[in-house]
Design an enzyme around this catalytic site. Structure first.
Site, mmCIF file in Angstrom:
data_model
loop_
_atom_site.group_PDB
_atom_site.id
_atom_site.type_symbol
_atom_site.label_atom_id
_atom_site.label_comp_id
_atom_site.label_asym_id
_atom_site.label_seq_id
_atom_site.Cartn_x
_atom_site.Cartn_y
_atom_site.Cartn_z
ATOM 1 N N GLU A 95 0.800 -1.226 0.000
ATOM 2 C CA GLU A 95 0.000 0.000 0.000
ATOM 3 C C GLU A 95 0.836 1.282 0.000
ATOM 4 O OE1 GLU A 95 -3.159 0.147 2.854
ATOM 5 O OE2 GLU A 95 -4.116 -1.652 2.097
ATOM 6 N N GLU A 153 -4.964 -8.695 0.909
ATOM 7 C CA GLU A 153 -5.501 -8.430 2.251
ATOM 8 C C GLU A 153 -7.001 -8.251 2.120
ATOM 9 O OE1 GLU A 153 -4.387 -5.046 4.588
ATOM 10 O OE2 GLU A 153 -2.255 -5.523 4.487
HETATM 11 C C1 NOJ Z 1 -3.869 -2.229 5.387
HETATM 12 C C2 NOJ Z 1 -2.492 -2.437 5.941
HETATM 13 O O1 NOJ Z 1 -1.665 -3.030 4.990
HETATM 14 C C3 NOJ Z 1 -2.482 -3.235 7.229
HETATM 15 O O2 NOJ Z 1 -1.223 -3.085 7.788
HETATM 16 C C4 NOJ Z 1 -3.598 -2.763 8.123
HETATM 17 O O3 NOJ Z 1 -3.510 -3.294 9.393
HETATM 18 C C5 NOJ Z 1 -4.918 -3.108 7.473
HETATM 19 N N1 NOJ Z 1 -4.999 -2.414 6.212
HETATM 20 C C6 NOJ Z 1 -6.139 -2.743 8.296
HETATM 21 O O4 NOJ Z 1 -6.188 -1.380 8.505
#
Ligand code: NOJ
Length: 450
Positions: free
Chosen positions: A172, A361
């Site tokens: 991200e 994710e």
């Molecule tokens: C995106 C991130 O990559 C991760 O580290 C985070 O905990 C999750 N979203 C949830 O917010």
């Protein structure tokens, strides 16, 4: 409640990759052990006072000491992929310079243990935890960033490339550049365009360069990088709202993928993109911003509804919260919208250069209640069911989705939310480090076994 017999893991086919994810800064702990240097999150937690309840990532889930048991959990839940990130400051405590052999050994152990259990180690090179030593020199906004990153990636692929075939270069980039270098909500807490514009460009360059280094050193590598993304919906069909939605789409969805596909930075008459282009003299780098990724990771948590707002400088848009629109939300306040998940997969699949998509994710924070040793997190189960149904529709409609990784294995350090926001399939008691599989974890095991 949603019908749990509706779909099953095998509906997605044998080659579909099912995984769970963790990240070094959120899970490892042992911040001062094994020769590790400090990262920007250690400093941010210590100094900036911006993390809820003053929580710190120093111990987190203590994955550093408990990785064997945690990998057994991954196996027991039935996942094939274990996605984790390498902490740069455990490998190179000063960011550059001397390699920390103890840190290298730790990741060898995690990888070996995964392989022995028949899990595929899926390595993220950068999940937001820059070594502090590099931040002191300007971090992602520095002109030296690419040089530092190159060295770090070279060390990792040389060390682990014989064993690890699956790589994600950045996690991200929009997340860490905007939250960390534009609005200061995340480490390193910097603000303003003079930080954001170079940070974006350096991340764009790093994701492509990282890909090239892996390709050059790792035989049979499967290389990707992960993007956050959100379907962008204009509040009304007015020209102004639609133009506002196009600007936000550029920022949240197109900014990092398009240069990697050789399309350069998106423009569409958005003044911020002109600034980005000029600031970084980007015409010189179009080719170097490109890399032929084997897959892209997409991470979608909510759609964004946008309206024109002349009061907001440059962007001239604001989002209309899910709460105001009376939509269902998680306890993070994020809209639950599986259709929008489908739509964003379709949007990313529509790029000609995207060969394969992995949902790298996906998950939700709901407040859990531990009652007599049991966590009945039905809302999380419902969430996963709805999203997996949308994903199956995408797969059946021939969209090139090849995997789904749940965020996250266990409750962990959720950045500025500290340990409050819990996304895990496994509950962690942070006082004792006791792990308890939630009902959602058991549900996943059954789903994958069928
Ligand atoms: C995106 C991130 O990559 C991760 O580290 C985070 O905990 C999750 N979203 C949830 O917010």
């Amino acid at each position: 409640m949603i019908n749990s017999t509706a779909i099953k893991g095998s509906d997605f086919g044998d080659d579909f990759l099912w995984g769970v994810v963790i990240a070094a800064a959120q899970n490892e702990g042992a911040a001062k052990m094994g020769g590790r240097g400090p990262s920007i999150w250690d400093e941010f937690a210590r100094k900036n006072g911006k993390i809820k309840s003053g929580h710190k990532p120093t111990v987190a889930c203590d994955f550093y000491h408990r990785y064997k048991d945690d990998l057994l959990l991954v196996k027991a839940l039935g996942f094939r992929v274990f996605r984790f990130s390498i902490s740069w400051s455990r490998i190179l405590p000063e960011g550059t310079g001397k390699v920390n052999t103890e840190g290298v050994l730790f990741y060898h152990q995690v990888i070996d243990e995964s392989l022995q259990l028949g899990l595929i180690p899926f390595v993220t090179l950068y999940h937001w935890d820059l070594p502090s030593a590099l931040e002191k020199e300007g971090g992602w906004a520095s002109t030296h960033m690419l040089k530092w990153f190159t060295r770090y990636v070279q060390v990792c692929v040389k060390e682990f490339g014989d064993k690890v075939k699956h790589w994600i270069v950045l996690n991200e980039p929009m997340g860490f550049t905007s939250l960390g270098y534009m609005i200061g909500k995340h480490a390193p807490g910097k603000i303003g365009l003079s930080n954001f514009l170079p940070a974006v460009h350096n991340a764009v360059m790093a994701q492509a360069e990282g890909g090239r280094i892996i390709r050059a050193h790792v035989a049979h590598a499967v290389i990707g990088t992960s993007f956050s993304c959100s379907e962008i919906i204009p509040l009304t069909e007015s020209d102004k709202d639609r133009a506002a939605a196009r600007r936000i789409d550029i920022l949240l969805n197109r900014l990092f993928i398009e240069p990697s596909l050789g399309l350069g930075y998106p423009s569409d008459d958005f003044i911020l993109m002109d600034k980005l282009y000029l600031h970084n003299k980007a015409w010189k780098f179009k080719e170097r911003m490109q890399f032929d990724f084997d897959f892209i990771g997409i991470q979608n948590y909510f759609p964004v509804v946008v309206k024109h707002n002349a009061m907001i400088p440059i962007i001239q848009a604001t989002d209309v919260s899910a709460k105001r629109r009376k939509q269902p939300v998680t306890d993070m306040g994020w809209e639950i919208n599986p259709n929008s998940f489908y739509n964003i997969i379709e949007q990313f699949a529509s790029y000609k250069g995207v060969k394969k998509i992995i949902i790298s994710e996906s998950g939700a924070y709901f407040k859990d209640k531990l009652i007599a040793g049991v966590i009945n997190d039905q809302r999380r189960i419902d969430y996963y069911q709805q999203f997996l149904q949308a994903l199956l529709r995408a797969r059946n409609n021939q969209l090139p989705v090849g995997g789904y990784f749940a965020w996250t294995l266990m409750d962990n350090f959720e950045w500025s939310e500290g340990y409050h926001a819990k996304f895990g399939l496994v509950h962690v008691d942070f006082a004792t480090q006791l792990r308890t599989v939630k009902a959602s974890g058991h549900w996943f095991r059954q789903f994958l076994a069928q």
